[in-house]
Design a protein around this motif. Structure first.
Motif, PDB file in Angstrom:
ATOM      1  N   PRO A  59       0.859  -0.981   0.074  1.00  0.00           N
ATOM      2  CA  PRO A  59      -0.121   0.084   0.069  1.00  0.00           C
ATOM      3  C   PRO A  59       0.755   1.371  -0.101  1.00  0.00           C
ATOM      4  CG  PRO A  59       0.279  -0.977   2.182  1.00  0.00           C
ATOM      5  CD  PRO A  59       0.834  -1.844   1.315  1.00  0.00           C
ATOM      6  N   ASP A  60       0.145   2.410   0.099  1.00  0.00           N
ATOM      7  CA  ASP A  60       0.953   3.600  -0.207  1.00  0.00           C
ATOM      8  C   ASP A  60       1.268   4.178   1.269  1.00  0.00           C
ATOM      9  OD1 ASP A  60       0.227   3.342  -2.820  1.00  0.00           O
ATOM     10  OD2 ASP A  60      -1.098   5.025  -3.022  1.00  0.00           O
ATOM     11  N   ASP A  61       1.150   3.658   2.158  1.00  0.00           N
ATOM     12  CA  ASP A  61       1.129   4.098   3.699  1.00  0.00           C
ATOM     13  C   ASP A  61       2.969   3.845   3.690  1.00  0.00           C
ATOM     14  OD1 ASP A  61       1.970   4.217   6.181  1.00  0.00           O
ATOM     15  OD2 ASP A  61       0.857   2.426   6.850  1.00  0.00           O
ATOM     16  N   PRO A  62       3.420   5.182   4.025  1.00  0.00           N
ATOM     17  CA  PRO A  62       4.889   5.146   4.091  1.00  0.00           C
ATOM     18  C   PRO A  62       5.334   4.283   5.329  1.00  0.00           C
ATOM     19  CG  PRO A  62       4.119   7.279   4.837  1.00  0.00           C
ATOM     20  CD  PRO A  62       2.761   6.458   4.231  1.00  0.00           C
ATOM     21  N   PHE A  63       4.744   3.790   6.401  1.00  0.00           N
ATOM     22  CA  PHE A  63       4.980   2.992   7.318  1.00  0.00           C
ATOM     23  C   PHE A  63       4.651   1.669   7.052  1.00  0.00           C
ATOM     24  CE2 PHE A  63       4.101   7.592   8.897  1.00  0.00           C
ATOM     25  CZ  PHE A  63       5.542   7.894   8.933  1.00  0.00           C
ATOM     26  N   ARG A  73       9.727  14.362 -18.526  1.00  0.00           N
ATOM     27  CA  ARG A  73       9.415  15.538 -18.068  1.00  0.00           C
ATOM     28  C   ARG A  73       7.908  15.213 -17.227  1.00  0.00           C
ATOM     29  NH1 ARG A  73      10.104  19.478 -23.159  1.00  0.00           N
ATOM     30  NH2 ARG A  73       9.164  20.941 -22.012  1.00  0.00           N
ATOM     31  N   TYR A  74       7.523  13.991 -16.942  1.00  0.00           N
ATOM     32  CA  TYR A  74       6.883  14.087 -15.468  1.00  0.00           C
ATOM     33  C   TYR A  74       7.526  14.273 -14.529  1.00  0.00           C
ATOM     34  CZ  TYR A  74       3.681  11.332 -18.655  1.00  0.00           C
ATOM     35  OH  TYR A  74       2.653  10.864 -19.769  1.00  0.00           O
ATOM     36  N   ARG A  75       7.034  14.675 -13.482  1.00  0.00           N
ATOM     37  CA  ARG A  75       7.866  15.019 -12.140  1.00  0.00           C
ATOM     38  C   ARG A  75       8.473  13.899 -11.705  1.00  0.00           C
ATOM     39  NH1 ARG A  75       8.790  19.251  -9.363  1.00  0.00           N
ATOM     40  NH2 ARG A  75       9.676  18.806  -7.052  1.00  0.00           N
ATOM     41  N   ASN A  76       7.823  12.763 -11.902  1.00  0.00           N
ATOM     42  CA  ASN A  76       8.510  11.490 -11.558  1.00  0.00           C
ATOM     43  C   ASN A  76       7.542  10.199 -12.148  1.00  0.00           C
ATOM     44  OD1 ASN A  76       6.433  10.506  -9.538  1.00  0.00           O
ATOM     45  ND2 ASN A  76       7.090  12.127  -8.508  1.00  0.00           N
ATOM     46  N   ARG A  77       8.289   9.210 -12.167  1.00  0.00           N
ATOM     47  CA  ARG A  77       7.152   7.906 -12.634  1.00  0.00           C
ATOM     48  C   ARG A  77       7.131   7.009 -11.287  1.00  0.00           C
ATOM     49  NH1 ARG A  77      10.846   9.226 -16.568  1.00  0.00           N
ATOM     50  NH2 ARG A  77      11.793   6.927 -16.447  1.00  0.00           N
ATOM     51  N   TYR A  78       7.300   7.475 -10.177  1.00  0.00           N
ATOM     52  CA  TYR A  78       7.505   6.750  -9.024  1.00  0.00           C
ATOM     53  C   TYR A  78       6.020   5.738  -8.899  1.00  0.00           C
ATOM     54  CZ  TYR A  78       8.531   6.026  -3.894  1.00  0.00           C
ATOM     55  OH  TYR A  78       8.894   5.478  -2.674  1.00  0.00           O
ATOM     56  N   TYR A  79       6.336   4.692  -8.319  1.00  0.00           N
ATOM     57  CA  TYR A  79       5.314   3.859  -8.305  1.00  0.00           C
ATOM     58  C   TYR A  79       4.083   4.159  -7.366  1.00  0.00           C
ATOM     59  CZ  TYR A  79       6.007   1.904  -3.449  1.00  0.00           C
ATOM     60  OH  TYR A  79       5.910   1.726  -1.986  1.00  0.00           O
ATOM     61  N   ALA A  80       4.372   5.007  -6.425  1.00  0.00           N
ATOM     62  CA  ALA A  80       3.003   5.379  -5.733  1.00  0.00           C
ATOM     63  C   ALA A  80       2.699   6.911  -5.758  1.00  0.00           C
ATOM     64  CB  ALA A  80       3.602   5.165  -4.157  1.00  0.00           C
ATOM     65  N   SER A  81       2.925   7.400  -6.917  1.00  0.00           N
ATOM     66  CA  SER A  81       2.484   8.704  -7.293  1.00  0.00           C
ATOM     67  C   SER A  81       1.586   8.782  -8.389  1.00  0.00           C
ATOM     68  CB  SER A  81       3.686   9.652  -7.671  1.00  0.00           C
ATOM     69  OG  SER A  81       4.135   9.309  -8.909  1.00  0.00           O
ATOM     70  N   SER A  82       0.990   9.674  -8.496  1.00  0.00           N
ATOM     71  CA  SER A  82      -0.264   9.811  -9.665  1.00  0.00           C
ATOM     72  C   SER A  82       0.637   9.892 -11.041  1.00  0.00           C
ATOM     73  CB  SER A  82      -1.122  11.044  -9.492  1.00  0.00           C
ATOM     74  OG  SER A  82      -0.409  12.112  -9.682  1.00  0.00           O
ATOM     75  N   GLY A  94      16.711   8.762  -4.983  1.00  0.00           N
ATOM     76  CA  GLY A  94      16.828   8.107  -3.720  1.00  0.00           C
ATOM     77  C   GLY A  94      17.375   8.912  -2.775  1.00  0.00           C
ATOM     78  N   SER A  95      17.089  10.067  -2.755  1.00  0.00           N
ATOM     79  CA  SER A  95      16.980  10.883  -1.397  1.00  0.00           C
ATOM     80  C   SER A  95      15.868  11.606  -0.844  1.00  0.00           C
ATOM     81  CB  SER A  95      18.043  11.981  -1.914  1.00  0.00           C
ATOM     82  OG  SER A  95      19.181  11.928  -2.478  1.00  0.00           O
ATOM     83  N   THR A  96      14.792  11.001  -1.409  1.00  0.00           N
ATOM     84  CA  THR A  96      13.501  11.398  -0.653  1.00  0.00           C
ATOM     85  C   THR A  96      12.909  10.163  -0.225  1.00  0.00           C
ATOM     86  OG1 THR A  96      12.339  11.111  -2.747  1.00  0.00           O
ATOM     87  CG2 THR A  96      13.106  13.440  -2.583  1.00  0.00           C
ATOM     88  N   ARG A  97      12.094  10.426   0.808  1.00  0.00           N
ATOM     89  CA  ARG A  97      11.346   9.325   1.464  1.00  0.00           C
ATOM     90  C   ARG A  97       9.964   9.076   0.978  1.00  0.00           C
ATOM     91  NH1 ARG A  97      14.538   9.579   7.121  1.00  0.00           N
ATOM     92  NH2 ARG A  97      16.486   8.984   6.268  1.00  0.00           N
ATOM     93  N   ASN A  98       9.529   8.236   0.156  1.00  0.00           N
ATOM     94  CA  ASN A  98       8.194   7.829  -0.322  1.00  0.00           C
ATOM     95  C   ASN A  98       7.629   9.123  -0.854  1.00  0.00           C
ATOM     96  OD1 ASN A  98       6.905   5.473  -1.103  1.00  0.00           O
ATOM     97  ND2 ASN A  98       5.732   5.904   0.966  1.00  0.00           N
TER      98      ASN A  98
END
Ligand code: ZN
Length: 419
Positions: A19-23, A142-151, A213-217
């Motif tokens: 899940p997206d829950d950071p914890f 040019r997407y801000r990211n393609r992070y798995y837990a982001s829109s 790698g420098s940001t936490r979820n």
């Protein structure tokens, strides 16, 4: 199994992965060597070995620590990946118990494949357009990211699916789907049905997600991921464009895959590989492209990954390279990338023959901007020229593994203007 929604929109999304829950707890499977460096970030709970005898550690961590673990792996081991991830301990343990890597690395693969499709491959190789590779990398970075837990991670995956589908307009033998159970982010799969050997499946894959790698979820993290791995998606996209614009019809079934959530434990590729294994899909060979566009200094053009790969397939890659790319003046070498370094490891673990071609990098063998906001086209000279070579390799692989049945005539085989 992978429950793919045919149009990617209808029906309720079904997410069973982390899940997206950071914890939220996450259970990772990593090598003992990597574990020694990340002990402050995870708690070891078991020390199994895989089928090759590799000492592994199953460790419990939290979703918000995966970025720090990725950063350790790329700073200290000069690679991405480094672990498989699971939402609970039982799944992690079952994964290690069911591992088939030893079998996958040794099994006979493609042994009967002669290089006999020069007619198709030779026609394709000169058609690779650097501008199109550039445009795809540019769009995706040019997407801000393609992070798995982001829109952004979701909309970028949907864009890839729509773009691939547009390349296949008019082809009733081509389908696209989003694997919505692969992760919180969908994987993208495009299938060209084989005419003569439809049950033998050839896979070409690259991961579509990115990470800082420098940001936490942080779902708003800046992670352009131009080289890692928009360049791999661009390589697949240009390969697909050329084959379909040619009206090519394969003898074997071909699947182009954009994997979700590689950077957080190879989740998209592992979900697909395990689902294929469970349903008995006969994947005869897998090509992985992860980072294709960075080269700095006096280094070879391409590096064959030596570990967690199928021996026959690696030899086949060497033959393909020496037949089709070496005559153009290109050079190759080998390198190891460690446990779970990219999505080919998911296929190897599931028992399928897989191998990977990796970029040249710098003289130290790495890309200095991996997993940072500086992984952009600007730091790669505003050029996609190195991805041209990988597209040529992927075209040679495609033509010589899936083979040519024929060509569609009067269909959509026209070249569209660059976007
Ligand atoms: Zn990568």
């Amino acid at each position: 199994t992978v429950r793919a929604r045919a149009d990617g929109r209808r029906g309720p999304p079904t997410t069973t992965a982390a899940p997206d829950d950071p914890f939220a707890p996450v259970y990772i499977v990593t090598s003992d060597a990597t574990w020694q460096g990340i002990r402050g970030l995870a708690r070891g709970v078991a020390r199994p070995r895989d089928s090759t005898g590799m000492p592994l550690v199953i460790a419990e961590t939290r979703a918000d620590r995966l970025g720090d673990i990725s950063r350790y792996v790329h700073e200290n081991e000069r690679r991405c990946g480094g672990y498989f991830a699971f939402p609970d301990r039982a799944q992690a343990e079952a994964f290690v118990r069911g591992d088939r890597a030893k079998l996958a690395m040794a099994k006979s693969a493609l042994a009967r494949y002669a290089l006999d499709n020069q007619a198709t491959v030779g026609r394709w190789l000169p058609q690779v357009q650097e501008q199109r590779l550039y445009d795809t990398i540019n769009h995706l970075s040019r997407y801000r990211n393609r992070y798995y837990a982001s829109s952004h991670g979701r909309t970028s995956a949907e864009w890839i699916r729509e773009h691939w589908q547009s390349l296949a307009a008019g082809r009733s033998d081509v389908t696209t789907e989003l694997c919505s159970t692969c992760s919180t982010q969908p994987s993208v799969i495009l299938t060209i049905r084989g005419w003569d050997l439809p049950d033998e499946v050839v896979v070409l894959g690259a991961h579509l997600d990115s990470i800082n790698g420098s940001t936490r979820n942080d779902p708003n993290q800046l992670a352009p991921g131009a080289d890692d791995d928009a360049s791999g998606i661009a390589t697949l996209t240009e390969t697909l464009r050329i084959a379909l614009a040619d009206g090519w019809q394969p003898r074997r079934t071909v699947k182009f895959m954009g994997y979700a959530a590689e950077e957080v434990g190879l989740r998209g590729s592992n979900a697909i590989a395990q689902s294929f294994r469970a349903s008995g899909v006969n994947v005869v060979s897998v090509l992985q492209v992860d980072m294709t566009n960075y080269k700095s200094g006096a280094v070879t053009d391409m590096k064959l990954i030596s570990d967690y790969s199928n021996t026959d397939l690696k030899n086949f890659f060497v033959t393909l390279f020496d037949t089709y790319l070496a005559p153009m003046g290109l050079t190759r070498s080998n390198t190891a990338c460690g446990y779970a370094c990219s999505d080919h490891a998911s296929w190897t673990n599931a028992g399928y023959p897989a191998a990977m071609m990796f970029e040249a990098g710098d003289p130290g063998g790495s890309f200095p901007y991996i997993h940072t906001p500086y992984d952009t086209l600007a730091t790669m000279g505003e050029s996609a020229q190195h991805s041209v070579k990988f597209t040529q390799f992927a075209l040679a692989y495609l033509g010589e593994t899936a083979k040519t049945r024929g060509r569609v005539t009067g269909g959509p085989a026209q070249v569209l203007p660059a976007q």
